[in-house]
Structures are given as C-alpha cells and as structure tokens.
Design an enzyme around this catalytic site. Structure first.
Site, mmCIF file in Angstrom:
data_model
loop_
_atom_site.group_PDB
_atom_site.id
_atom_site.type_symbol
_atom_site.label_atom_id
_atom_site.label_comp_id
_atom_site.label_asym_id
_atom_site.label_seq_id
_atom_site.Cartn_x
_atom_site.Cartn_y
_atom_site.Cartn_z
ATOM 1 C CD GLN A 101 -3.661 -9.697 -12.990
ATOM 2 O OE1 GLN A 101 -2.613 -9.662 -12.362
ATOM 3 N NE2 GLN A 101 -3.831 -9.038 -14.109
ATOM 4 C CB VAL A 103 -9.829 -9.558 -4.691
ATOM 5 C CG1 VAL A 103 -8.650 -10.416 -5.092
ATOM 6 C CG2 VAL A 103 -9.329 -8.244 -4.072
ATOM 7 C CG HIS A 119 -4.812 -12.526 -8.074
ATOM 8 N ND1 HIS A 119 -4.189 -11.375 -8.483
ATOM 9 C CD2 HIS A 119 -4.102 -13.547 -8.645
ATOM 10 C CE1 HIS A 119 -3.153 -11.671 -9.257
ATOM 11 N NE2 HIS A 119 -3.081 -12.976 -9.382
ATOM 12 C CB CYS A 149 -13.565 -26.230 12.457
ATOM 13 S SG CYS A 149 -12.137 -25.303 11.874
ATOM 14 N N GLY A 186 -6.315 -2.707 -18.200
ATOM 15 C CA GLY A 186 -5.886 -2.138 -16.923
ATOM 16 C C GLY A 186 -5.073 -3.049 -16.027
HETATM 17 P P1 OAD Z 1 -1.459 -2.754 -11.093
HETATM 18 O O1 OAD Z 1 -1.748 -1.721 -10.082
HETATM 19 O O2 OAD Z 1 -0.138 -3.420 -11.080
HETATM 20 O O3 OAD Z 1 -1.612 -2.109 -12.544
HETATM 21 C C1 OAD Z 1 -2.726 -1.349 -12.896
HETATM 22 C C2 OAD Z 1 -2.636 -1.039 -14.365
HETATM 23 O O4 OAD Z 1 -3.814 -0.328 -14.724
HETATM 24 C C3 OAD Z 1 -1.450 -0.151 -14.755
HETATM 25 O O5 OAD Z 1 -0.831 -0.689 -15.912
HETATM 26 C C4 OAD Z 1 -2.088 1.209 -15.048
HETATM 27 O O6 OAD Z 1 -1.411 1.906 -16.066
HETATM 28 C C5 OAD Z 1 -3.469 0.795 -15.509
HETATM 29 N N1 OAD Z 1 -4.533 1.759 -15.260
HETATM 30 C C6 OAD Z 1 -4.689 2.572 -14.184
HETATM 31 N N2 OAD Z 1 -5.839 3.264 -14.280
HETATM 32 C C7 OAD Z 1 -6.432 2.876 -15.433
HETATM 33 C C8 OAD Z 1 -7.652 3.214 -16.089
HETATM 34 N N3 OAD Z 1 -8.488 4.100 -15.566
HETATM 35 N N4 OAD Z 1 -7.937 2.600 -17.262
HETATM 36 C C9 OAD Z 1 -7.066 1.699 -17.804
HETATM 37 N N5 OAD Z 1 -5.909 1.340 -17.234
HETATM 38 C C10 OAD Z 1 -5.593 1.914 -16.067
HETATM 39 O O7 OAD Z 1 -2.663 -3.795 -11.038
HETATM 40 P P2 OAD Z 1 -2.718 -5.304 -11.569
HETATM 41 O O8 OAD Z 1 -1.933 -5.479 -12.814
HETATM 42 O O9 OAD Z 1 -4.135 -5.670 -11.580
HETATM 43 O O10 OAD Z 1 -2.242 -9.226 -6.581
HETATM 44 O O11 OAD Z 1 -1.984 -6.015 -10.383
HETATM 45 C C11 OAD Z 1 -1.834 -7.378 -10.404
HETATM 46 C C12 OAD Z 1 -1.783 -7.919 -9.028
HETATM 47 O O12 OAD Z 1 -0.776 -7.259 -8.259
HETATM 48 C C13 OAD Z 1 -3.040 -7.684 -8.187
HETATM 49 O O13 OAD Z 1 -4.068 -8.586 -8.462
HETATM 50 C C14 OAD Z 1 -2.540 -7.832 -6.801
HETATM 51 C C15 OAD Z 1 -1.282 -6.994 -6.938
HETATM 52 O O14 OAD Z 1 -0.302 -7.224 -6.025
HETATM 53 C C16 OAD Z 1 -2.166 -9.706 -5.352
HETATM 54 O O15 OAD Z 1 -2.391 -9.039 -4.354
HETATM 55 C C17 OAD Z 1 -1.812 -11.159 -5.317
#
Ligand code: OAD
Length: 240
Positions: A101, A103, A119, A149, A186
């Site tokens: 997910q 970028v 994403h 364009c 993560g």
């Molecule tokens: P989140 O910020 O929602 O979640 C991050 C996760 O990583 C959490 O569950 C933390 O506990 C965990 N975490 C943090 N530090 C860590 C580490 N050092 N090692 C292991 N785990 C760790 O991020 P995503 O789930 O990636 O989308 O978010 C999903 C989407 O929401 C993103 O791609 C973005 C956002 O809005 C869009 O912008 C469309």
C-alpha cells in the site's frame, strides 16, 4: 533481541517456495517515513478528505500539490531500511511478490522485483485530461504541473473514494492465489480493498504471518503473529 515466534516463522519461511509480502506504512517506519494512523500519524495532523480525495484536488489542487510536494521532499531524503533489503535479498532465493500500500518506492529502491503498488507511486504523475502517466522526480515540483497536452497533472496515487488499478489488483490476487505463505507487515488493516487480501490469501490455503507493533483486525485469521519492528524482525526471519 530474540523475538517470540521467530523460530516458527523461520520454519514456515524455509518450507514455503512462494511467498507474498503484504506491506503497509509500518514497513517504512524505520526509514523515517511517517505512518498514517497512530499517535504521530499523518492523519492525526492532516485531514484526509482535504488532501487525499479527488474532490479535494478538484476544489484546491494547489493545497493538495503542496502537501504531496512536502511528502516528496521528505521521501527524497530517506533510504530503504534493513527490512526492505532483507525482502529483496530473500527474493533472490524464493519466488517472492510484494503487494504494497506504500507509495514511497522503497521496495524498488532496495532491489525487489515483482512489486504491486496498490495505491500507486508518489514519483508518478497522471494527467487529469488525457490520463497519461509518467515518472516525475522533481523536488520541489512545479505547482501546478501541466501535461504536454495542457491538462493539469495530479499525483499518481490512489485517493479515498477511487478504485484501485484493476490490473495491479488482479496481479496481486493472482500472486496471493499461488502463495504458500503470506507475510503481512506494518499495516493497520483498515483500508479496503487492501485489508481483505490477507483473508483472500488465507482462504486460498496460504499460511499467514503478521509483523506489527500491535494486534490488528487480521489477528483472528493469522497463523503466527510477531510483535515488533519490521526493520528488526524481517532480517532475522529471512536470513538463510
Ligand atoms: P497505517 O498508518 O494505517 O498503519 C501502520 C501500521 O504499521 C500500524 O498497524 C502500526 O501499528 C504498524 N507499525 C508502525 N510502525 C511499525 C514498525 N516499525 N514495524 C511494524 N509495524 C509498524 O498504514 P497503512 O495500513 O499502510 O492510503 O495505511 C493504509 C492506507 O491508509 C495508506 O496506504 C494510505 C492511508 O490513508 C491512501 O492514502 C489511499
């Protein structure tokens, strides 16, 4: 540090020929890339609906571009961490796909192949008129950037309320359908459809390992949970 479950994870890893890593913002946390949720998360300081929706871009493209420009400036200074590198090295000896997910492009920078960016990628731009996509590494980017364009360019990422690229989603689903093992790293597991992919992997017969600082909604379906930082656990888990 010896992590609980590490030996079991290593056994699962070694007995699997085909592994998918499903990664989220926590994967890049140790590189210094902010996550979205959690106490220092981006969505604590900024409003997603004002910065990461097509409506926000339509009504105020300058503010949206300024935010992406500041994120690009930050990302330009960061490097892959030991977790990214260990996945890239592991990919040299097993069949590995990465469905991310993120970028930030850090898996590619670490040398991984077969990366499916659900994403999009912050280093791409897309024309709002002709839909042409291209790479763009300008920091700072010219605000407001234009396509040849004449159309306004937007960040080449997927925003809330938008569909994922169907090709990328189907390649990800195909990789997951072949996986013997899925390692979820993560991600808060809150954003669909990415959040359902671990479930799809499980229902296709894949074992599922999760690495996170906290339990997530995936907890009920996983076979093994390792609590801790991705950049510390992955190198230990994936070393030969
Ligand atoms: P989140 O910020 O929602 O979640 C991050 C996760 O990583 C959490 O569950 C933390 O506990 C965990 N975490 C943090 N530090 C860590 C580490 N050092 N090692 C292991 N785990 C760790 O991020 P995503 O789930 O990636 O989308 O978010 C999903 C989407 O929401 C993103 O791609 C973005 C956002 O809005 C869009 O912008 C469309």
């Amino acid at each position: 540090m010896e992590y609980e479950g590490l030996n079991e994870a290593r056994e699962l890893i070694e007995s699997s020929s085909n592994v998918v890593f499903l990664t989220g913002a926590g994967m890049s946390a140790e590189s210094g890339v902010p996550t979205f949720r959690g106490k220092d998360g981006l969505w604590k300081k900024f409003k997603a609906e004002e910065l990461a929706t097509p409506e926000a871009f339509q009504s105020d493209p300058k503010t949206v571009w300024e935010w992406y420009d500041s994120r690009r400036a930050k990302l330009r200074t960061v490097r892959p961490n030991a977790g990214h590198y260990s996945i890239a090295k592991f990919g040299l000896r097993k069949d590995v796909n990465i469905v991310t997910q993120n970028v930030d492009g850090l898996h590619k920078k670490a040398g991984s192949k077969d990366i499916h960016e659900l994403h999009g990628n912050i280093w791409t731009v897309k024309c709002t008129r002709c839909s042409k996509k291209s790479e763009n590494y300008d920091v700072p980017i010219k605000i407001l950037p234009k396509c040849e364009c004449g159309g306004l360019l937007r960040p080449g990422v997927v925003w809330f309320g938008e569909s994922l690229n169907q090709k990328i989603l189907s390649r990800s689903s195909e990789a997951l359908s072949k996986a013997n093992l899925t390692v979820v790293v993560g991600t808060s597991g809150l954003v669909q459809p990415a959040a359902s992919l671990a479930m799809i992997a499980k229902s296709n017969g894949s074992k599922v390992i999760e690495i996170n600082l906290n339990k997530t909604p995936n907890y009920g379906l996983i076979d093994l949970f390792l609590i801790g930082k991705a950049a510390e656990i992955l190198p230990q888990m994936l070393s030969e």
